[in-house]
Design a protein around this motif. Structure first.
Motif, PDB file in Angstrom:
ATOM      1  N   ASP A  52       0.854  -1.197   0.000  1.00 13.94           N
ATOM      2  CA  ASP A  52       0.000   0.000   0.000  1.00 13.94           C
ATOM      3  C   ASP A  52       0.888   1.245   0.000  1.00 13.94           C
ATOM      4  O   ASP A  52       1.540   1.549   0.998  1.00 13.94           O
ATOM      5  N   ASN A  54       0.102   4.217   0.190  1.00 21.55           N
ATOM      6  CA  ASN A  54      -0.370   5.231   1.133  1.00 21.55           C
ATOM      7  C   ASN A  54       0.335   5.136   2.482  1.00 21.55           C
ATOM      8  O   ASN A  54       0.388   6.117   3.229  1.00 21.55           O
ATOM      9  N   LYS A  57       3.148   7.669   3.014  1.00 20.06           N
ATOM     10  CA  LYS A  57       2.850   9.099   3.084  1.00 20.06           C
ATOM     11  C   LYS A  57       3.305   9.701   4.411  1.00 20.06           C
ATOM     12  O   LYS A  57       3.228   9.070   5.459  1.00 20.06           O
TER      13      LYS A  57
END
Length: 230
Positions: A52, A54, A57
């Motif tokens: 993932d 994300n 981030k």
């Protein structure tokens, strides 16, 4: 105007696997607050359904990935760019066969400069021989050359190179250093650019002196004419 608007803070870290150290990256960005934070040896692979992006981030930052991420599904360098920094990703300087990310940024009403985050891999699809490594390093040097002249109008561009080229600088002078040919490539590039820089500065100084001489000659002639009038 805030003090931080007068400078751009650039940082680099050899992270040795980003997925396991995202929390450390968050701590560094929260403390140091770099405008550009380049990482090498990130060891990211987009070959599993469980990965993932994300999770990489960081609050207040945008994540930039190399061309190899889209082309081949892996990334060994990334750059975190602080929100609010005006910048341009210079894709035309990059190649999906080497690890590099080029950023063009700068201050308002000033000439922009270029920042590269690079990583020279020991081995690749070309193999791990010195000859194969020579080809990959030459691709990076070609990028340096292109960046210096990129969209140039007058003086050469200012470039800042961050990263890891995997060449032990403490051994460059040793005759038996097996990667000495690669080190010589870097030395030759830096020497040529230094000489060109000196010539540019030298020519710039001469031009300024000539302009001042012409200007002073004009002023003296005008003063002389004034005295003759009286």
């Amino acid at each position: 105007m805030r003090r931080e608007e007068f400078f751009i803070k650039i940082s680099h870290l050899n992270i040795r696997s980003l997925k396991n150290k995202v929390q450390e990256v968050k701590q560094i960005t929260a403390t140091v607050k770099p405008h550009l934070f380049g990482l090498s040896e990130c060891e990211l692979k987009n070959n599993t359904e469980t990965f993932d992006i994300n999770k990489l981030k960081v609050p207040g930052y945008k994540l930039e990935l190399p061309k190899s991420w889209e082309a081949h599904g892996y990334a060994r360098v990334v750059v975190y760019v602080k929100n609010g920094l005006i910048y341009e990703r210079v894709h035309e300087l990059e190649d999906d066969h080497v690890q590099s990310i080029w950023i063009k940024t700068g201050f308002k009403n000033t000439k922009p400069f270029y920042v590269a985050n690079i990583y020279r891999e020991h081995s690749s699809e070309l193999g791990n021989s010195v000859a194969a490594q020579h080809q990959k390093l030459q691709l990076l040097i070609n990028q340096f050359e292109a960046a210096i002249e990129h969209q140039i109008s007058s003086d050469q561009n200012e470039i800042h190179i961050l990263g890891d080229i995997n060449l032990d600088s403490l051994k460059w002078h040793l005759d038996d250093y097996n990667l000495k040919p690669l080190a010589r490539m870097i030395i030759n590039f830096c020497n040529v650019k230094f000489i060109r820089l000196i010539r540019t500065i030298h020519n710039s100084i001469i031009n300024k002196l000539l302009n001042w001489i012409i200007f002073l000659t004009f002023i003296i002639s005008r003063i002389d004419n004034c005295f003759r009038f009286f």
